[in-house]
Scaffold this motif. Structure first.
Motif, PDB file in Angstrom:
ATOM      1  N   PHE A 183       0.781  -1.251   0.173  1.00 10.68           N
ATOM      2  CA  PHE A 183       0.150   0.111   0.032  1.00 10.68           C
ATOM      3  C   PHE A 183       0.789   1.216   0.094  1.00 10.68           C
ATOM      4  O   PHE A 183       0.664   2.317  -0.777  1.00 10.68           O
ATOM      5  N   LEU A 184       2.037   1.402   0.907  1.00 12.21           N
ATOM      6  CA  LEU A 184       2.722   2.590   0.819  1.00 12.21           C
ATOM      7  C   LEU A 184       3.775   2.746  -0.437  1.00 12.21           C
ATOM      8  O   LEU A 184       3.518   3.755  -0.885  1.00 12.21           O
ATOM      9  N   ALA A 185       3.993   1.603  -0.879  1.00  8.33           N
ATOM     10  CA  ALA A 185       4.794   1.826  -2.223  1.00  8.33           C
ATOM     11  C   ALA A 185       3.942   2.234  -3.113  1.00  8.33           C
ATOM     12  O   ALA A 185       4.159   3.178  -4.103  1.00  8.33           O
ATOM     13  N   GLY A 190       2.362   6.687  -6.654  1.00  9.07           N
ATOM     14  CA  GLY A 190       1.104   7.386  -7.022  1.00  9.07           C
ATOM     15  C   GLY A 190       0.283   6.457  -8.314  1.00  9.07           C
ATOM     16  O   GLY A 190      -0.328   6.825  -9.116  1.00  9.07           O
ATOM     17  N   ASP A 191       0.507   5.089  -8.030  1.00 13.48           N
ATOM     18  CA  ASP A 191      -0.137   3.855  -8.785  1.00 13.48           C
ATOM     19  C   ASP A 191      -1.638   3.749  -8.499  1.00 13.48           C
ATOM     20  O   ASP A 191      -1.702   2.844  -7.312  1.00 13.48           O
ATOM     21  N   ALA A 194      -2.599  -0.103  -8.348  1.00 12.50           N
ATOM     22  CA  ALA A 194      -2.167  -0.791  -7.379  1.00 12.50           C
ATOM     23  C   ALA A 194      -2.749  -0.457  -6.076  1.00 12.50           C
ATOM     24  O   ALA A 194      -3.171  -1.447  -5.445  1.00 12.50           O
ATOM     25  N   LEU A 195      -3.153   0.633  -5.833  1.00 10.09           N
ATOM     26  CA  LEU A 195      -3.883   1.085  -4.617  1.00 10.09           C
ATOM     27  C   LEU A 195      -5.160   0.179  -4.656  1.00 10.09           C
ATOM     28  O   LEU A 195      -5.511  -0.300  -3.527  1.00 10.09           O
ATOM     29  N   VAL A 196      -5.974   0.508  -5.682  1.00 14.82           N
ATOM     30  CA  VAL A 196      -7.192   0.019  -5.693  1.00 14.82           C
ATOM     31  C   VAL A 196      -7.170  -1.697  -5.675  1.00 14.82           C
ATOM     32  O   VAL A 196      -8.005  -2.136  -4.700  1.00 14.82           O
ATOM     33  N   GLY A 197      -6.182  -2.153  -6.096  1.00 16.03           N
ATOM     34  CA  GLY A 197      -5.815  -3.739  -5.879  1.00 16.03           C
ATOM     35  C   GLY A 197      -5.968  -4.182  -4.537  1.00 16.03           C
ATOM     36  O   GLY A 197      -5.985  -5.169  -4.253  1.00 16.03           O
ATOM     37  N   VAL A 198      -5.058  -3.278  -3.582  1.00 17.02           N
ATOM     38  CA  VAL A 198      -4.618  -3.653  -2.320  1.00 17.02           C
ATOM     39  C   VAL A 198      -5.804  -3.466  -1.323  1.00 17.02           C
ATOM     40  O   VAL A 198      -5.700  -3.880  -0.185  1.00 17.02           O
ATOM     41  N   PHE A 233      -1.295  11.517   0.181  1.00 12.68           N
ATOM     42  CA  PHE A 233      -0.246  11.334   1.250  1.00 12.68           C
ATOM     43  C   PHE A 233       0.882  10.480   1.021  1.00 12.68           C
ATOM     44  O   PHE A 233       1.662  10.239   1.950  1.00 12.68           O
ATOM     45  N   GLY A 234       1.232  10.035  -0.428  1.00  7.50           N
ATOM     46  CA  GLY A 234       2.053   9.178  -0.635  1.00  7.50           C
ATOM     47  C   GLY A 234       3.509   9.705  -0.366  1.00  7.50           C
ATOM     48  O   GLY A 234       4.536   8.993  -0.128  1.00  7.50           O
ATOM     49  N   ARG A 235       3.582  10.884  -0.421  1.00  6.10           N
ATOM     50  CA  ARG A 235       4.974  11.796  -0.014  1.00  6.10           C
ATOM     51  C   ARG A 235       5.519  11.204   1.384  1.00  6.10           C
ATOM     52  O   ARG A 235       6.885  11.488   1.554  1.00  6.10           O
TER      53      ARG A 235
END
Length: 294
Positions: A183-185, A190-191, A194-198, A233-235
């Motif tokens: 999730f953090l990666a 900004g993927d 991938a966020l939706v997938g997790v 907040f990915g930064r």
């Protein structure tokens, strides 16, 4: 040995149990400690010959103190439907950390504490005392001015709500951390896909930013909606340090030696079902996070 010394020693033996009860009742570490201290003050004014069963007496007193706190909190609440993120118990070492073992003996997640906050004070007391600590309804009934049968109904209503609004988290802490890392990666890169997938499709994000925010607590639901928020907040991902929060995987975000946020995750079926964020500087300052900032 004098009576006061004897009482003090017996009380210290029961303190971990009392704090555990109070934390589940209140979801606040500070208020739990206050409730335990008030219980000691009442014990110190009581003669030992009045105590047939000290453990039961102490549990009853701390429960009544907590009940009064919950009722007072309910009267003060301006927005009855507002959901507060409870105080987390944070450990870098794992759920077996001795400092937190008493509070987390039967690990209670933040997701459960959030649901407990939606119960009436009487429902919460009946559920916590009976379902979590095995207190008979005959003993619970006088605390809530009900019959034993009515106390049983209070616990039953609370149990149905808890079952309907909480999910069973994955037990493997290492696997939970893998999901959090993914999730953090994805947030850092900004993927969005991938966020939706997790994330679970019905994921809930609750974020407490403190009194300076227009709304004290923000609640966002849905995988795509939470994923869109997570990219903002990915930064902070590079500053995230793994932690165990209420027995589950989480992170503490630290920058320049100062905690910026705590993120707790509920992971079910290898997907994130709930995220609880505390970014309120005042609340963070009250938590013991020195291990993460030194």
């Amino acid at each position: 040995m004098g009576e006061s010394t004897w009482l003090a020693e017996r009380f210290e033996e029961h303190r971990p149990h009392l704090r555990s009860v109070a934390y589940r009742m209140l979801g606040s570490l500070g208020e739990a400690d206050d409730a335990v201290q008030e219980t000691w003050l009442r014990l110190s004014r009581t003669h030992s010959d009045e105590l047939d069963n000290l453990a039961a007496w102490l549990t009853t007193v701390v429960a009544r103190v907590c009940l009064n706190t919950l009722r007072s909190r309910q009267r003060r609440r301006e927005e009855p439907l507002d959901i507060r993120v409870p105080d987390p118990v944070v450990s870098p070492a794992g759920p077996e950390d001795p400092e937190h073992a008493a509070v987390l003996a039967d690990s209670v997640g933040l997701a459960l504490l959030v649901v407990l906050d939606t119960l009436t004070p009487a429902e919460r007391l009946a559920f916590v005392l009976h379902d979590m600590f095995g207190v008979p309804f005959d003993e619970i009934a006088p605390m809530v001015d009900r019959s034993p049968a009515a106390a049983r109904q209070l616990a039953s209503r609370a149990r149905r709500r808890v079952r309907g609004q909480t999910s069973t988290p994955d037990a493997d802490l290492a696997r939970q951390r893998e999901v959090v890392t993914a999730f953090l990666a994805a947030a850092r890169d900004g993927d969005f896909d991938a966020l939706v997938g997790v994330l679970h499709p019905d994921v809930v994000l609750r974020s407490d930013g403190g009194a300076t925010r227009a709304r004290h607590t923000t609640v966002i639901t849905g995988g795509r909606q939470v994923a869109a928020e997570a990219t903002t907040f990915g930064r902070f991902s590079p500053f995230s340090r793994h932690a165990v929060i209420n027995g589950a995987a989480g992170v503490v975000v630290v920058a320049a030696g100062r905690p910026l946020a705590i993120m707790a995750f509920t992971i079910t079926g290898a997907r994130i079902a709930e995220i609880h964020v505390i970014a309120d500087p005042e609340r963070l300052a009250r938590l013991n996070l020195t291990t993460f900032t030194t």
